[in-house]
Design a protein around this motif. Sequence first.
Motif, PDB file in Angstrom:
ATOM      1  N   PHE A   1       0.841  -1.187   0.000  1.00 49.87           N
ATOM      2  CA  PHE A   1       0.000   0.000   0.000  1.00 49.87           C
ATOM      3  C   PHE A   1       0.883   1.246   0.000  1.00 49.87           C
ATOM      4  CE2 PHE A   1       0.400  -1.794   4.252  1.00 49.87           C
ATOM      5  CZ  PHE A   1       1.000  -0.750   4.951  1.00 49.87           C
ATOM      6  N   THR A   2       0.261   2.415  -0.135  1.00 47.30           N
ATOM      7  CA  THR A   2       0.953   3.700  -0.147  1.00 47.30           C
ATOM      8  C   THR A   2       0.278   4.601   0.877  1.00 47.30           C
ATOM      9  OG1 THR A   2       1.412   3.441  -2.508  1.00 47.30           O
ATOM     10  CG2 THR A   2       1.598   5.665  -1.604  1.00 47.30           C
ATOM     11  N   THR A   3       1.077   5.283   1.726  1.00 45.55           N
ATOM     12  CA  THR A   3       0.491   6.143   2.752  1.00 45.55           C
ATOM     13  C   THR A   3       1.238   7.469   2.845  1.00 45.55           C
ATOM     14  OG1 THR A   3       1.885   5.394   4.592  1.00 45.55           O
ATOM     15  CG2 THR A   3      -0.095   4.116   4.141  1.00 45.55           C
ATOM     16  N   GLY A   4       0.580   8.425   3.460  1.00 43.10           N
ATOM     17  CA  GLY A   4       1.201   9.715   3.708  1.00 43.10           C
ATOM     18  C   GLY A   4       0.268  10.611   4.497  1.00 43.10           C
ATOM     19  N   ILE A   5       0.785  11.793   4.833  1.00 47.27           N
ATOM     20  CA  ILE A   5       0.022  12.795   5.567  1.00 47.27           C
ATOM     21  C   ILE A   5       0.069  14.086   4.759  1.00 47.27           C
ATOM     22  CG2 ILE A   5      -0.076  14.191   7.669  1.00 47.27           C
ATOM     23  CD1 ILE A   5       1.254  11.799   9.117  1.00 47.27           C
ATOM     24  N   SER A   6      -1.092  14.685   4.534  1.00 49.07           N
ATOM     25  CA  SER A   6      -1.159  15.963   3.832  1.00 49.07           C
ATOM     26  C   SER A   6      -1.807  17.006   4.728  1.00 49.07           C
ATOM     27  CB  SER A   6      -1.969  15.841   2.536  1.00 49.07           C
ATOM     28  OG  SER A   6      -1.302  15.017   1.610  1.00 49.07           O
ATOM     29  N   THR A   7      -1.277  18.232   4.654  1.00 54.65           N
ATOM     30  CA  THR A   7      -1.789  19.353   5.431  1.00 54.65           C
ATOM     31  C   THR A   7      -2.284  20.423   4.465  1.00 54.65           C
ATOM     32  OG1 THR A   7      -0.209  18.875   7.195  1.00 54.65           O
ATOM     33  CG2 THR A   7      -1.248  21.045   7.225  1.00 54.65           C
ATOM     34  N   TYR A   8      -3.522  20.861   4.681  1.00 51.23           N
ATOM     35  CA  TYR A   8      -4.169  21.864   3.842  1.00 51.23           C
ATOM     36  C   TYR A   8      -4.375  23.143   4.648  1.00 51.23           C
ATOM     37  CZ  TYR A   8      -5.444  17.907   0.864  1.00 51.23           C
ATOM     38  OH  TYR A   8      -5.410  16.808   0.059  1.00 51.23           O
TER      39      TYR A   8
ATOM     40  N   ALA B   1      -4.713   1.518  -1.526  1.00 48.35           N
ATOM     41  CA  ALA B   1      -4.567   0.064  -1.641  1.00 48.35           C
ATOM     42  C   ALA B   1      -3.827  -0.261  -2.933  1.00 48.35           C
ATOM     43  CB  ALA B   1      -5.938  -0.609  -1.608  1.00 48.35           C
ATOM     44  N   GLY B   2      -2.641   0.292  -3.070  1.00 46.14           N
ATOM     45  CA  GLY B   2      -1.819   0.064  -4.244  1.00 46.14           C
ATOM     46  C   GLY B   2      -0.495   0.784  -4.109  1.00 46.14           C
ATOM     47  N   VAL B   3       0.447   0.455  -4.981  1.00 43.50           N
ATOM     48  CA  VAL B   3       1.762   1.100  -4.925  1.00 43.50           C
ATOM     49  C   VAL B   3       2.056   1.943  -6.159  1.00 43.50           C
ATOM     50  CG1 VAL B   3       2.781  -0.527  -3.295  1.00 43.50           C
ATOM     51  CG2 VAL B   3       2.908  -1.001  -5.735  1.00 43.50           C
ATOM     52  N   GLN B   4       1.353   1.730  -7.235  1.00 46.02           N
ATOM     53  CA  GLN B   4       1.483   2.552  -8.446  1.00 46.02           C
ATOM     54  C   GLN B   4       0.186   3.349  -8.578  1.00 46.02           C
ATOM     55  OE1 GLN B   4       4.327   2.806 -10.167  1.00 46.02           O
ATOM     56  NE2 GLN B   4       5.264   1.298  -8.831  1.00 46.02           N
ATOM     57  N   VAL B   5       0.086   4.411  -7.791  1.00 43.42           N
ATOM     58  CA  VAL B   5      -1.150   5.182  -7.668  1.00 43.42           C
ATOM     59  C   VAL B   5      -1.176   6.299  -8.710  1.00 43.42           C
ATOM     60  CG1 VAL B   5      -2.565   6.551  -6.087  1.00 43.42           C
ATOM     61  CG2 VAL B   5      -1.157   4.677  -5.199  1.00 43.42           C
ATOM     62  N   THR B   6      -2.342   6.491  -9.309  1.00 50.65           N
ATOM     63  CA  THR B   6      -2.528   7.616 -10.221  1.00 50.65           C
ATOM     64  C   THR B   6      -3.683   8.486  -9.728  1.00 50.65           C
ATOM     65  OG1 THR B   6      -4.060   6.445 -11.676  1.00 50.65           O
ATOM     66  CG2 THR B   6      -1.701   6.312 -12.222  1.00 50.65           C
ATOM     67  N   ARG B   7      -3.685   9.736 -10.216  1.00 50.03           N
ATOM     68  CA  ARG B   7      -4.777  10.670  -9.933  1.00 50.03           C
ATOM     69  C   ARG B   7      -5.287  11.164 -11.289  1.00 50.03           C
ATOM     70  NH1 ARG B   7      -5.500  13.458  -5.385  1.00 50.03           N
ATOM     71  NH2 ARG B   7      -3.296  13.236  -4.844  1.00 50.03           N
ATOM     72  N   THR B   8      -6.603  11.106 -11.484  1.00 51.95           N
ATOM     73  CA  THR B   8      -7.224  11.644 -12.681  1.00 51.95           C
ATOM     74  C   THR B   8      -8.072  12.835 -12.268  1.00 51.95           C
ATOM     75  OG1 THR B   8      -7.248   9.469 -13.739  1.00 51.95           O
ATOM     76  CG2 THR B   8      -8.734  11.156 -14.648  1.00 51.95           C
ATOM     77  N   PHE B   9      -7.721  14.009 -12.791  1.00 49.45           N
ATOM     78  CA  PHE B   9      -8.432  15.237 -12.453  1.00 49.45           C
ATOM     79  C   PHE B   9      -9.759  15.278 -13.213  1.00 49.45           C
ATOM     80  CE2 PHE B   9      -3.975  16.214 -11.639  1.00 49.45           C
ATOM     81  CZ  PHE B   9      -4.063  16.694 -10.335  1.00 49.45           C
ATOM     82  N   ALA B  10     -10.855  15.512 -12.481  1.00 49.78           N
ATOM     83  CA  ALA B  10     -12.195  15.471 -13.071  1.00 49.78           C
ATOM     84  C   ALA B  10     -12.399  16.566 -14.113  1.00 49.78           C
ATOM     85  CB  ALA B  10     -13.252  15.584 -11.977  1.00 49.78           C
ATOM     86  N   ASP B  11     -11.840  17.753 -13.894  1.00 51.48           N
ATOM     87  CA  ASP B  11     -12.106  18.854 -14.819  1.00 51.48           C
ATOM     88  C   ASP B  11     -11.427  18.680 -16.175  1.00 51.48           C
ATOM     89  OD1 ASP B  11      -9.509  19.351 -13.942  1.00 51.48           O
ATOM     90  OD2 ASP B  11      -9.806  21.504 -13.714  1.00 51.48           O
TER      91      ASP B  11
ATOM     92  N   THR C   1      -4.594  12.274 -16.344  1.00 50.01           N
ATOM     93  CA  THR C   1      -4.128  11.322 -15.340  1.00 50.01           C
ATOM     94  C   THR C   1      -2.639  11.518 -15.127  1.00 50.01           C
ATOM     95  OG1 THR C   1      -5.829   9.705 -15.949  1.00 50.01           O
ATOM     96  CG2 THR C   1      -3.890   8.857 -14.771  1.00 50.01           C
ATOM     97  N   VAL C   2      -2.241  11.605 -13.843  1.00 50.15           N
ATOM     98  CA  VAL C   2      -0.835  11.794 -13.483  1.00 50.15           C
ATOM     99  C   VAL C   2      -0.447  10.780 -12.417  1.00 50.15           C
ATOM    100  CG1 VAL C   2      -0.892  14.268 -14.039  1.00 50.15           C
ATOM    101  CG2 VAL C   2      -1.332  13.519 -11.690  1.00 50.15           C
ATOM    102  N   GLU C   3       0.852  10.532 -12.306  1.00 50.00           N
ATOM    103  CA  GLU C   3       1.341   9.675 -11.235  1.00 50.00           C
ATOM    104  C   GLU C   3       1.196  10.413  -9.909  1.00 50.00           C
ATOM    105  OE1 GLU C   3       5.438   7.536  -9.657  1.00 50.00           O
ATOM    106  OE2 GLU C   3       5.391   8.380 -11.685  1.00 50.00           O
ATOM    107  N   HIS C   4       0.676   9.728  -8.919  1.00 47.51           N
ATOM    108  CA  HIS C   4       0.494  10.301  -7.589  1.00 47.51           C
ATOM    109  C   HIS C   4       1.835  10.783  -7.041  1.00 47.51           C
ATOM    110  CE1 HIS C   4      -0.081   9.854  -3.131  1.00 47.51           C
ATOM    111  NE2 HIS C   4      -1.075  10.655  -3.456  1.00 47.51           N
ATOM    112  N   LEU C   5       1.856  11.969  -6.481  1.00 46.09           N
ATOM    113  CA  LEU C   5       3.017  12.628  -5.882  1.00 46.09           C
ATOM    114  C   LEU C   5       4.087  13.036  -6.899  1.00 46.09           C
ATOM    115  CD1 LEU C   5       3.514  10.665  -2.532  1.00 46.09           C
ATOM    116  CD2 LEU C   5       2.147  12.714  -2.963  1.00 46.09           C
ATOM    117  N   SER C   6       3.780  12.968  -8.184  1.00 47.95           N
ATOM    118  CA  SER C   6       4.717  13.448  -9.191  1.00 47.95           C
ATOM    119  C   SER C   6       4.651  14.980  -9.241  1.00 47.95           C
ATOM    120  CB  SER C   6       4.371  12.869 -10.559  1.00 47.95           C
ATOM    121  OG  SER C   6       3.153  13.425 -11.038  1.00 47.95           O
ATOM    122  N   ALA C   7       5.554  15.583  -9.985  1.00 47.35           N
ATOM    123  CA  ALA C   7       5.574  17.037 -10.125  1.00 47.35           C
ATOM    124  C   ALA C   7       4.278  17.562 -10.741  1.00 47.35           C
ATOM    125  CB  ALA C   7       6.767  17.461 -10.971  1.00 47.35           C
TER     126      ALA C   7
END
Length: 140
Positions: free
Chosen positions: A37-44, A110-120, A124-130
């Motif tokens: 799995f992949t974990t982290g803490i984000s502060t907004y 629940a994965g190690v190669q996580v992606t994020r797809t922006f709805a707008d 799709t980008v690699e999670h935590l990439s630039a």
Amino acid sequence: MPRASIIKTGQVRALDRGHGIRTIPLVTHQSAENPAFTTGISTYPRGQGAPLHSHNCPEQVTLLEGQGEVEIDGVVTPLQPYDSTYIPANRTHAFRNTGTQPMKILWIYAGVQVTRTFADSGKTVEHLSAEDLMGLERPK
């Protein structure tokens, strides 16, 4: 047998995610041997949040500090500390800080190669990439 890993948060380089949002990666494919799995803490900061997006794997988020809300498939739910969510893969969602203090979340994928797809944009980008920048142009 994979070796155990201890991640000391004071020794992890925090990532600037845009608009004052900071992330401390914890368990990632770079920090642990064969993680499941992949974990982290984000502060907004006050008034900030993520744009609507989805991931290629399920996500669990626990609000650690502050006040916030989660929007899942257009339904907004207020969150208080220790409220937790489970979001299946490919479900559009976003977390936002609705309080006056910083909001801190612990996220687990629940994965190690996580992606994020922006709805707008559908991008799709690699999670935590630039390219995986966060934040709202006009804070609420």
